[in-house]
Design a protein around this motif. Structure first.
Motif, PDB file in Angstrom:
ATOM      1  N   GLU A 223      20.828  46.820 -40.405  1.00 14.08           N
ATOM      2  CA  GLU A 223      20.516  46.596 -41.813  1.00 14.08           C
ATOM      3  C   GLU A 223      19.213  45.823 -41.965  1.00 14.08           C
ATOM      4  N   ASP A 224      19.022  44.807 -41.117  1.00 14.37           N
ATOM      5  CA  ASP A 224      17.777  44.032 -41.162  1.00 14.37           C
ATOM      6  C   ASP A 224      16.590  44.898 -40.773  1.00 14.37           C
ATOM      7  N   TRP A 225      16.748  45.701 -39.705  1.00 18.08           N
ATOM      8  CA  TRP A 225      15.654  46.556 -39.247  1.00 18.08           C
ATOM      9  C   TRP A 225      15.270  47.586 -40.300  1.00 18.08           C
ATOM     10  N   ARG A 226      16.261  48.110 -41.004  1.00 19.00           N
ATOM     11  CA  ARG A 226      15.973  49.089 -42.054  1.00 19.00           C
ATOM     12  C   ARG A 226      15.161  48.442 -43.171  1.00 19.00           C
ATOM     13  N   ARG A 227      15.508  47.224 -43.555  1.00 16.09           N
ATOM     14  CA  ARG A 227      14.740  46.525 -44.595  1.00 16.09           C
ATOM     15  C   ARG A 227      13.319  46.246 -44.110  1.00 16.09           C
ATOM     16  N   MET A 228      13.178  45.870 -42.838  1.00 20.42           N
ATOM     17  CA  MET A 228      11.846  45.618 -42.286  1.00 20.42           C
ATOM     18  C   MET A 228      11.007  46.888 -42.278  1.00 20.42           C
ATOM     19  N   LEU A 229      11.636  48.022 -41.912  1.00 19.92           N
ATOM     20  CA  LEU A 229      10.898  49.281 -41.878  1.00 19.92           C
ATOM     21  C   LEU A 229      10.500  49.720 -43.280  1.00 19.92           C
ATOM     22  N   ASP A 230      11.360  49.439 -44.262  1.00 22.15           N
ATOM     23  CA  ASP A 230      11.017  49.742 -45.652  1.00 22.15           C
ATOM     24  C   ASP A 230       9.776  48.956 -46.076  1.00 22.15           C
ATOM     25  N   ARG A 231       9.713  47.677 -45.697  1.00 23.41           N
ATOM     26  CA  ARG A 231       8.550  46.862 -46.046  1.00 23.41           C
ATOM     27  C   ARG A 231       7.306  47.339 -45.295  1.00 23.41           C
ATOM     28  N   TRP A 232       7.493  47.706 -44.046  1.00 22.96           N
ATOM     29  CA  TRP A 232       6.367  48.202 -43.237  1.00 22.96           C
ATOM     30  C   TRP A 232       5.752  49.442 -43.874  1.00 22.96           C
ATOM     31  N   LYS A 233       6.579  50.378 -44.322  1.00 18.80           N
ATOM     32  CA  LYS A 233       6.085  51.620 -44.915  1.00 18.80           C
ATOM     33  C   LYS A 233       5.204  51.360 -46.128  1.00 18.80           C
ATOM     34  N   GLU A 234       5.501  50.319 -46.884  1.00 17.81           N
ATOM     35  CA  GLU A 234       4.754  50.030 -48.099  1.00 17.81           C
ATOM     36  C   GLU A 234       3.531  49.142 -47.849  1.00 17.81           C
ATOM     37  N   ASP A 235       3.361  48.672 -46.633  1.00 23.93           N
ATOM     38  CA  ASP A 235       2.236  47.798 -46.309  1.00 23.93           C
ATOM     39  C   ASP A 235       0.965  48.632 -46.169  1.00 23.93           C
ATOM     40  N   ALA A 236      -0.118  48.222 -46.821  1.00 24.54           N
ATOM     41  CA  ALA A 236      -1.369  48.982 -46.766  1.00 24.54           C
ATOM     42  C   ALA A 236      -1.937  49.045 -45.352  1.00 24.54           C
ATOM     43  N   GLY A 237      -1.569  48.098 -44.506  1.00 22.63           N
ATOM     44  CA  GLY A 237      -2.065  48.079 -43.127  1.00 22.63           C
ATOM     45  C   GLY A 237      -1.127  48.719 -42.127  1.00 22.63           C
ATOM     46  N   ALA A 238      -0.120  49.454 -42.603  1.00 19.78           N
ATOM     47  CA  ALA A 238       0.873  50.038 -41.700  1.00 19.78           C
ATOM     48  C   ALA A 238       0.228  50.973 -40.682  1.00 19.78           C
ATOM     49  N   PHE A 239       0.631  50.808 -39.437  1.00 20.02           N
ATOM     50  CA  PHE A 239       0.117  51.625 -38.335  1.00 20.02           C
ATOM     51  C   PHE A 239       1.175  51.657 -37.251  1.00 20.02           C
ATOM     52  N   ALA A 240       1.269  52.777 -36.531  1.00 20.64           N
ATOM     53  CA  ALA A 240       2.219  52.895 -35.431  1.00 20.64           C
ATOM     54  C   ALA A 240       1.610  53.747 -34.331  1.00 20.64           C
ATOM     55  N   ALA A 241       2.088  53.545 -33.117  1.00 20.03           N
ATOM     56  CA  ALA A 241       1.615  54.343 -31.992  1.00 20.03           C
ATOM     57  C   ALA A 241       2.722  54.474 -30.962  1.00 20.03           C
ATOM     58  N   ILE A 242       2.812  55.645 -30.359  1.00 20.82           N
ATOM     59  CA  ILE A 242       3.776  55.907 -29.290  1.00 20.82           C
ATOM     60  C   ILE A 242       2.994  56.183 -28.007  1.00 20.82           C
ATOM     61  N   GLY A 243       3.353  55.468 -26.948  1.00 21.80           N
ATOM     62  CA  GLY A 243       2.653  55.599 -25.686  1.00 21.80           C
ATOM     63  C   GLY A 243       3.244  56.684 -24.804  1.00 21.80           C
ATOM     64  N   TRP A 244       2.372  57.404 -24.118  1.00 13.72           N
ATOM     65  CA  TRP A 244       2.786  58.500 -23.249  1.00 13.72           C
ATOM     66  C   TRP A 244       2.054  58.421 -21.910  1.00 13.72           C
ATOM     67  N   GLY A 245       2.768  58.725 -20.840  1.00 10.67           N
ATOM     68  CA  GLY A 245       2.160  58.912 -19.546  1.00 10.67           C
ATOM     69  C   GLY A 245       2.094  60.394 -19.235  1.00 10.67           C
ATOM     70  N   GLU A 246       1.041  60.804 -18.548  1.00 10.11           N
ATOM     71  CA  GLU A 246       0.832  62.211 -18.216  1.00 10.11           C
ATOM     72  C   GLU A 246       0.583  62.345 -16.712  1.00 10.11           C
ATOM     73  N   ALA A 247       1.027  63.439 -16.142  1.00  8.49           N
ATOM     74  CA  ALA A 247       0.742  63.676 -14.729  1.00  8.49           C
ATOM     75  C   ALA A 247       0.703  65.167 -14.464  1.00  8.49           C
ATOM     76  N   ILE A 248      -0.167  65.536 -13.536  1.00  9.51           N
ATOM     77  CA  ILE A 248      -0.266  66.901 -13.043  1.00  9.51           C
ATOM     78  C   ILE A 248      -0.155  66.835 -11.527  1.00  9.51           C
ATOM     79  N   GLY A 249       0.683  67.681 -10.948  1.00 10.88           N
ATOM     80  CA  GLY A 249       0.858  67.719  -9.510  1.00 10.88           C
ATOM     81  C   GLY A 249       0.821  69.150  -9.009  1.00 10.88           C
TER      82      GLY A 249
END
Length: 252
Positions: A223-249
């Motif tokens: 419940e707390d996390w949902r409220r935090m995410l709601d506030r984050w969405k409305e923040d003008a500075g909202a930004f997110a990133a997902i990290g990925w590793g890549e490999a070729i063999g």
């Protein structure tokens, strides 16, 4: 989120290795959003996508037909029991598949079986520890940790992206080329999409109950996390990133 993926953005590390005439396997292809670009890169070579979800394969077939990708064929099946002959593919690709497959080495052994000697395997997988949302009110780190623990509790590997070089070596591949990148979410549409995925999956009742059942979090925390995410969405500075590793063999 799957609709926003393409070969150019999510398989960029592999594209320089592709050329017309190659035979390519996309295992765990989902709805084919990445597959279309891979099929185009090797046309007139054969492209085969396989996924365990029949509904995903139906979407991939429709996308291939709409895009005129006549060289693309899609199959419903299990990556640990591929319906292909030994030594039959030049390249095997996956995106966000090894993150979720419990037995990584069994999967890679089966993929290695269908690769030709000298054939390439390529994977791009999650690094949960470097993924983030900003601004962070201070508690959201626990939300990411719970997400990673949920993946692990389901047999997944939330940090496997940074382990891919070792994973490929342990599977017997050689000439490993490892790299890393981020998927970024900064535009209004990006933020809306990220928010929609988070609320549609992480805060879904079955996800919450699974986390509570495994002792990973409490209802009050969600419940707390949902409220935090709601506030984050409305923040003008909202930004997110997902990290990925890549490999070729390469198969020796």
């Amino acid at each position: 989120m799957l609709r926003h993926r393409s070969a150019g953005t999510h398989a960029a590390h592999l594209l320089p290795y592709l050329k017309p005439g190659l035979r390519v396997l996309d295992f765990g292809c989902g709805p084919g959003t990445i597959s279309m670009g891979l099929a185009q890169a090797v046309d007139p070579g054969e492209f085969h996508g396989i996924d365990m979800e029949a509904s995903q394969i139906e979407m991939a077939r429709n996308a291939a037909a709409a895009g005129g990708h006549d060289n693309a064929v899609f199959h419903t099946g299990d990556v640990t029991d591929l319906p292909f002959a030994d030594d039959s593919f030049d390249v095997a690709h996956c995106h966000a598949v090894l993150t979720h497959v419990p037995d990584t080495q069994a999967t890679l052994a089966e993929v290695k079986r269908v690769l030709k000697p000298g054939g390439l395997i390529s994977s791009r997988e999650l690094i949960g520890a470097v993924s983030f949302v900003h601004p962070d009110p201070g508690d959201r780190g626990e939300m990411w940790e719970t997400f990673a623990n949920l993946l692990a509790a389901n047999g997944g590997h939330p940090q496997i992206g940074k382990e891919l070089k070792r994973v490929f070596l342990d599977a017997g591949f050689s000439d490993i080329q490892a790299s890393a990148s981020f998927d970024s979410y900064g535009t209004t549409d990006d933020i809306d999409m990220f928010y929609g995925v988070a609320t549609g999956w992480f805060f879904a009742p079955n996800t919450v109950e699974a986390a509570v059942k495994h002792g990973l979090a409490r209802h009050e925390q969600f419940e707390d996390w949902r409220r935090m995410l709601d506030r984050w969405k409305e923040d003008a500075g909202a930004f997110a990133a997902i990290g990925w590793g890549e490999a070729i063999g390469r198969k020796s």
